[in-house]
Design an enzyme around this catalytic site. Structure first.
Site, mmCIF file in Angstrom:
data_model
loop_
_atom_site.group_PDB
_atom_site.id
_atom_site.type_symbol
_atom_site.label_atom_id
_atom_site.label_comp_id
_atom_site.label_asym_id
_atom_site.label_seq_id
_atom_site.Cartn_x
_atom_site.Cartn_y
_atom_site.Cartn_z
ATOM 1 N N ASP A 205 0.866 -1.178 0.000
ATOM 2 C CA ASP A 205 0.000 0.000 0.000
ATOM 3 C C ASP A 205 0.904 1.230 0.000
ATOM 4 O O ASP A 205 1.617 1.490 0.973
ATOM 5 C CB ASP A 205 -0.905 -0.035 1.240
ATOM 6 N N TYR A 230 -5.217 11.155 -4.115
ATOM 7 C CA TYR A 230 -5.489 12.489 -3.540
ATOM 8 C C TYR A 230 -4.448 12.950 -2.534
ATOM 9 O O TYR A 230 -4.563 14.037 -1.999
ATOM 10 C CB TYR A 230 -6.879 12.518 -2.889
HETATM 11 C C1 LIG Z 1 -5.139 7.128 2.983
HETATM 12 C C2 LIG Z 1 -4.997 5.641 3.038
HETATM 13 C C3 LIG Z 1 -5.989 4.818 2.503
HETATM 14 C C4 LIG Z 1 -7.273 5.423 1.995
HETATM 15 O O1 LIG Z 1 -8.060 4.549 1.308
HETATM 16 P P1 LIG Z 1 -9.324 5.113 0.497
HETATM 17 O O2 LIG Z 1 -9.959 3.925 -0.028
HETATM 18 O O3 LIG Z 1 -8.776 6.047 -0.533
HETATM 19 O O4 LIG Z 1 -10.174 5.883 1.440
HETATM 20 C C5 LIG Z 1 -5.762 3.444 2.491
HETATM 21 N N1 LIG Z 1 -4.629 2.913 2.997
HETATM 22 C C6 LIG Z 1 -3.663 3.691 3.556
HETATM 23 C C7 LIG Z 1 -2.428 3.072 4.097
HETATM 24 C C8 LIG Z 1 -3.830 5.084 3.588
HETATM 25 O O5 LIG Z 1 -2.907 5.853 4.152
#
Ligand SMILES: *Cc1c(COP(=O)(O)O)cnc(C)c1O
Length: 428
Positions: A205, A230
């Site tokens: 991730d 974003y």
């Molecule tokens: C910001 C973040 C997300 C956000 O996921 P969305 O599906 O875009 O809301 C997921 N994983 C991590 C590690 C993040 O920092």
């Protein structure tokens, strides 16, 4: 003027000097930022690239308004998710048709975990391993997935850098590259090697690293990756995310949402699903064109700056901020991020100590009222981490300096005790 004040003036002048000689200083002009705002939350929502304003307006008025449905062909809408995916992939060491801009990080993680489990699970190997302290949506998605597919989720309490974090039941490991709280940066290559040695696949991730930290998914030999549009990619609120799949998995990569936008020939309208080649099969439904146009502007706002140059500035900003905050806050704060910048992403987190301990939420609110925008990540109630992101494309050295001075002042004057700073908003 007393000695300390002269000292401070010299230190602030030094920060200004760094800005004057900053090879990236010109890039701030690319963003819509008020001069009196110190924006240190680009790791949660990147600033608005000025190009997006006209580009989106044009897409609405001309492409949608005049071109109507013809714009799917004439304005390149159909190819847009792949084109933007390729541009993001190029920053991650990926080749074409390996990275697709689509959906949210959560949804893309679901696709990646689902595909990885199908590639590597059997009756003995049935577990998705994550870490208990990492971004919760990742754990939630894994928990939902095993309800569909069987198997189990194990949220480790020991560091996933360690080889003994995995066992013979581990099928897939999900790892964040940069921890959303502490900012700790994992060494991607070595960790991937240990996951593979344990017989498991890895899903990275990259939410808090894409666009801020050099990444080479091929050199690391990763299997899958997902990340946000974003944050440091400046794609706008709720921007589409991305998914990357190593080409060695492309042929056997099964997406759990086999929609028509991942079909090899969607406009043949065949009743039989046949996946597109490469990562394109990760597409599901009709893509949000206006949002992907904004994301393209966001990616373009940093793509030519060079990730090594961005990283160098990000480290210099964070180091200046940490040194200044330590000097002026003394024992009232404690660094919750790794001290060594080589092990830190592009944000810095603190805990308050002494009289200010437990008031972290209010401290952040008091800073926001002064135009210093960071954020708060709860560790239970109003106590938690004070987080400052240093998006190197637009944060100035003088911002890093001034933010540290303001932090010290908010704590020293106890202005965080004012009641309006304690009211919890929905989004922190
Ligand atoms: C910001 C973040 C997300 C956000 O996921 P969305 O599906 O875009 O809301 C997921 N994983 C991590 C590690 C993040 O920092």
């Amino acid at each position: 003027m007393d000695r300390a004040a002269t000292n401070d003036l010299a230190a602030r002048a030094e920060a200004r000097h760094l800005d004057a000689h900053d090879p990236l200083a010109f890039a701030r002009e690319r963003f819509e930022l008020a001069p009196d705002v110190i924006y240190l939350d680009g790791n949660s929502l990147g600033a608005l690239p000025k190009t997006a304003i006209d580009r989106i307006s044009n897409a609405v008025r001309i492409e949608w308004g005049r071109g109507l449905i013809g714009s799917w062909n004439d304005a390149g809408w159909f190819d847009l998710p792949r084109r933007v995916g390729d541009a993001i992939g190029a920053m991650l060491g990926a080749g074409p048709n390996e990275c697709l801009a689509c959906d949210s990080t959560s949804v893309n993680l679901y696709k990646a975990l689902s595909a990885a489990i199908k590639l590597n699970a059997d009756s003995k190997r049935d577990t998705i391993v994550g870490h208990v302290d990492e971004f919760p949506t990742d754990a939630y998605v894994a928990q939902g997935l095993v309800q569909q597919l069987g198997g189990r989720v194990r949220l480790s309490t020991i560091d996933l850098d360690r080889a003994d974090a995995f066992d013979a039941r581990t099928a897939v490991v999900m790892l964040t590259h940069v921890d959303y709280k502490s900012g700790a940066l994992r060494e991607m290559r070595g960790v991937t090697e240990r996951v593979h040695a344990a017989g498991a696949l890895v899903v990275w991730d990259l939410a808090h690293s894409a666009g801020a930290v050099p990444i080479d998914l091929h050199a690391a030999d990763a299997d899958f990756a997902v990340g946000c549009g974003y944050k440091y990619l400046n794609g706008g609120p709720g921007a589409p995310a991305f998914i990357w799949v190593h080409p060695r998995h492309h042929r056997r990569f099964e997406t759990p949402i086999s929609g028509w936008f991942g079909h090899a020939a969607p406009f043949d309208f065949s009743p039989q699903y046949a996946p597109a080649e490469g990562v394109a099969r990760a597409g599901a439904g009709t893509p949000p064109i206006l949002s992907i146009i904004a994301l393209e502007c966001g990616v373009q706002s940093i793509a030519d700056l060079g990730i090594e140059t961005l990283r160098e500035k990000s480290i210099a900003l964070s180091e200046l901020f940490i040194a200044t905050a330590r000097k002026h806050c003394g024992d009232s704060i404690e660094l919750a991020s790794p001290v060594d910048p080589a092990h830190r992403g592009s944000h810095v987190a603190w805990r308050a100590k002494g009289a200010a301990a437990g008031h972290e939420y209010a401290i952040v609110q008091a800073l926001i009222a002064r135009g210093v925008i960071g954020d708060f990540r709860s560790e239970g109630g109003a106590s938690g981490l004070i987080r400052f992101g240093f998006a190197p494309a637009y944060v100035r050295f003088v911002d890093a300096y001034d933010a540290a001075i303001q932090l010290a002042d908010v704590i020293a004057t106890e202005s965080y005790l004012r009641s309006e700073f304690r009211r919890r908003a929905t989004v922190t």
